[in-house]
Design a protein around this motif. Structure first.
Motif, PDB file in Angstrom:
ATOM      1  N   GLY A  86       0.813  -1.212   0.000  1.00 23.04           N
ATOM      2  CA  GLY A  86       0.000   0.000   0.000  1.00 23.04           C
ATOM      3  C   GLY A  86       0.844   1.258   0.000  1.00 23.04           C
ATOM      4  O   GLY A  86       0.553   2.215  -0.721  1.00 23.04           O
ATOM      5  N   ASN A  87       1.919   1.259   0.798  1.00 24.98           N
ATOM      6  CA  ASN A  87       2.809   2.418   0.833  1.00 24.98           C
ATOM      7  C   ASN A  87       3.496   2.627  -0.508  1.00 24.98           C
ATOM      8  O   ASN A  87       3.656   3.760  -0.976  1.00 24.98           O
ATOM      9  N   VAL A  88       3.921   1.517  -1.123  1.00 19.36           N
ATOM     10  CA  VAL A  88       4.590   1.607  -2.420  1.00 19.36           C
ATOM     11  C   VAL A  88       3.633   2.157  -3.482  1.00 19.36           C
ATOM     12  O   VAL A  88       4.012   3.009  -4.291  1.00 19.36           O
ATOM     13  N   LEU A  89       2.390   1.686  -3.455  1.00 13.65           N
ATOM     14  CA  LEU A  89       1.415   2.175  -4.436  1.00 13.65           C
ATOM     15  C   LEU A  89       1.126   3.653  -4.245  1.00 13.65           C
ATOM     16  O   LEU A  89       1.062   4.422  -5.210  1.00 13.65           O
ATOM     17  N   ARG A  90       0.979   4.071  -2.987  1.00 11.16           N
ATOM     18  CA  ARG A  90       0.713   5.485  -2.726  1.00 11.16           C
ATOM     19  C   ARG A  90       1.913   6.350  -3.107  1.00 11.16           C
ATOM     20  O   ARG A  90       1.758   7.479  -3.569  1.00 11.16           O
ATOM     21  N   GLY A  91       3.103   5.791  -2.890  1.00 10.92           N
ATOM     22  CA  GLY A  91       4.294   6.535  -3.279  1.00 10.92           C
ATOM     23  C   GLY A  91       4.510   6.591  -4.774  1.00 10.92           C
ATOM     24  O   GLY A  91       5.157   7.502  -5.284  1.00 10.92           O
ATOM     25  N   SER A  92       3.945   5.601  -5.486  1.00  8.75           N
ATOM     26  CA  SER A  92       4.188   5.489  -6.922  1.00  8.75           C
ATOM     27  C   SER A  92       3.200   6.266  -7.774  1.00  8.75           C
ATOM     28  O   SER A  92       3.557   6.750  -8.851  1.00  8.75           O
ATOM     29  N   ILE A  93       1.962   6.386  -7.334  1.00 10.31           N
ATOM     30  CA  ILE A  93       0.939   6.968  -8.191  1.00 10.31           C
ATOM     31  C   ILE A  93       1.248   8.420  -8.533  1.00 10.31           C
ATOM     32  O   ILE A  93       1.044   8.876  -9.664  1.00 10.31           O
ATOM     33  N   GLY A  94       1.790   9.143  -7.553  1.00 15.51           N
ATOM     34  CA  GLY A  94       2.175  10.518  -7.846  1.00 15.51           C
ATOM     35  C   GLY A  94       3.324  10.587  -8.822  1.00 15.51           C
ATOM     36  O   GLY A  94       3.375  11.466  -9.696  1.00 15.51           O
ATOM     37  N   ASN A  95       4.259   9.654  -8.676  1.00 11.67           N
ATOM     38  CA  ASN A  95       5.379   9.581  -9.606  1.00 11.67           C
ATOM     39  C   ASN A  95       4.879   9.330 -11.024  1.00 11.67           C
ATOM     40  O   ASN A  95       5.391   9.896 -11.992  1.00 11.67           O
ATOM     41  N   LEU A  96       3.852   8.481 -11.143  1.00 12.35           N
ATOM     42  CA  LEU A  96       3.243   8.191 -12.440  1.00 12.35           C
ATOM     43  C   LEU A  96       2.733   9.460 -13.109  1.00 12.35           C
ATOM     44  O   LEU A  96       3.030   9.732 -14.285  1.00 12.35           O
ATOM     45  N   ILE A  97       1.992  10.262 -12.362  1.00 14.49           N
ATOM     46  CA  ILE A  97       1.408  11.480 -12.930  1.00 14.49           C
ATOM     47  C   ILE A  97       2.474  12.533 -13.211  1.00 14.49           C
ATOM     48  O   ILE A  97       2.431  13.234 -14.229  1.00 14.49           O
TER      49      ILE A  97
END
Length: 438
Positions: A21-32
């Motif tokens: 969950g932490n990795v996904l939350r950290g990654s989604i902003g990087n995606l955008i």
């Protein structure tokens, strides 16, 4: 539940699900963030003449490539400013701030009138927007690389940190995917006139949404544990970073060949296939989309492999492959007229580059202690990317304009060779990681 490793580092693991969950939350902003950054590269072919009116396509591309390169000059400032902010006030706050800057830059590009409407103010505003985005990306890389490395499960850090480039490639895929949709819905004339603005409007809305989502992220446990034991004035300072000259040099050497190779195959190849191989624009978009999709899938596989066999073997794979095969790949790519053949050539380049992209974040994070990690990862990396990665396309376009395009192929191979020397002499960072022992 907490577990102490190496007598110094404390990790918080409610479960593997919490880590994911932490990795996904950290990654989604990087995606955008990376979608917004690459939307510029993807849609350059449509808006180049809106800001740099000329009958010479190469000259128009050269103008937008120059702005693309200048945007990279802000990345060291972003790496310093937001890296310092992250080391002093937390990874989460820095990540919120970086995506806010990106939203502002994208909005400015979306609404700026063209050259025929406001004259020289148009390319100036485009430049300002790219400077803001460069500031954002410079801080995003260092903070997201640090955050993903710190929240990852020990023994799986290579796997989880590789999602930084999964989302980086994902951002590029979103940009190319939207381009394909717009190419299907709009005519070439409509895309050139105003359709390209849709990409930046979408990026603005997405960045604002992520800004709101990131406010609810968990702070890195490593940062929370370290912040209580370090003097506030020492964390995230250049004075503290200066105590690690060898590590700084390693980041520069690690990055040099990787950033040039990455921007050559992941971004410049789009213009190269269109302007040199003369493959139709829409076919080039499909080629690049498919190649990058496969490359994104490869990142966690390579990252997990590094957890098993170490980081250096993958770096050596990239260094040897990039040094020996860049010139042949680019030479054949420039003469191909077959989109399928072009796909496999671009993919081959991206597979080689995966030896660097999949693990570059974790290798750099393993070099520095928590108190200086975001700045240590971000500033020397951003300086190297600004000097070499940001100028790769500019150099390529300038050499093509001068009639010496093949010299660029040798330039890329030479940069990778420099990094190969570093890979061959450096230590295995996974065995001496500062993430396990601050």
């Amino acid at each position: 539940m907490t577990t102490r490793l190496s007598g110094a580092t404390t990790y918080q693991h409610g479960s593997e699900k919490r880590v994911i969950g932490n990795v996904l939350r950290g990654s989604i902003g990087n995606l955008i963030e990376w979608y917004d950054w690459y939307a510029y590269a993807a849609f350059t072919t449509y808006f180049a003449k809106s800001f740099f009116p000329t009958s010479d396509t190469t000259a128009a591309f050269l103008g937008t490539a120059a702005v693309f390169a200048v945007g990279f000059l802000m990345r060291p400032l972003g790496g310093w400013m937001l890296g310092r902010f992250a080391d002093r006030f937390g990874r989460r706050s820095a990540l919120v701030l970086s995506v806010t800057f990106m939203a502002g830059g994208s909005l400015l590009i979306a609404v700026t009138p063209n050259y025929h409407t406001i004259g020289i103010a148009a390319p100036i505003l485009l430049l300002v927007a790219r400077l803001i985005q460069g500031l954002s990306v410079g801080g995003e890389y260092s903070t997201s690389a640090t955050y993903l490395s710190e929240v990852a499960t020990p023994g799986k850090r290579g796997f989880y940190s590789s999602f930084q480039y999964v989302t980086l490639y994902g951002g590029q895929l979103l940009a190319l995917g939207l381009q394909l949709i717009l190419q299907a819905l709009l005519t070439e004339q409509q895309l050139t006139a105003w359709g390209w603005r849709i990409a930046f409007a979408v990026g603005t809305v997405a960045a604002l949404t992520v800004m709101w989502l990131r406010r609810g992220m968990d702070e890195s446990e490593s940062f929370k544990q370290a912040s209580g034991g370090e003097a506030a004035g020492e964390r995230g300072t250049l004075r503290a970073l200066a105590k690690y000259p060898k590590e700084i040099a390693l980041v520069v050497g690690l990055t040099l060949g990787g950033t040039v190779g990455f921007y050559t195959f992941a971004t410049y190849s789009q213009k190269f296939l269109e302007n040199t191989a003369h493959i139709p624009r829409r076919q080039v978009t499909v080629v690049l989309f498919c190649a990058i999709l496969v490359a994104a899938i490869l990142q966690p596989l390579a990252g997990r492999l590094s957890d098993r066999i170490g980081r250096r073997p993958l770096l050596l794979f990239f260094g040897i492959g990039g040094t020996l095969l860049t010139v042949p790949l680019m030479t054949v790519m420039g003469s191909t007229r077959n989109p399928v053949g072009a796909f496999f050539l671009v993919l081959a380049g991206l597979v080689i580059v995966a030896g660097y992209t999949s693990i570059n974040a974790i290798v750099k994070a393993e070099l520095f202690p928590t108190k200086i990690r975001a700045l240590g990862v971000g500033l020397p990396y951003a300086l190297t990317v600004a000097i070499f990665g940001g100028t790769a396309e500019l150099i390529a376009q300038a050499l093509k304009s001068a009639g010496h395009e093949t010299v660029f192929f040798w330039y890329v191979a030479g940069c990778v060779l420099v990094s190969l020397i570093v890979y061959g002499t450096m230590r295995e960072t996974s065995k001496t990681s500062e993430l396990e022992d601050r």
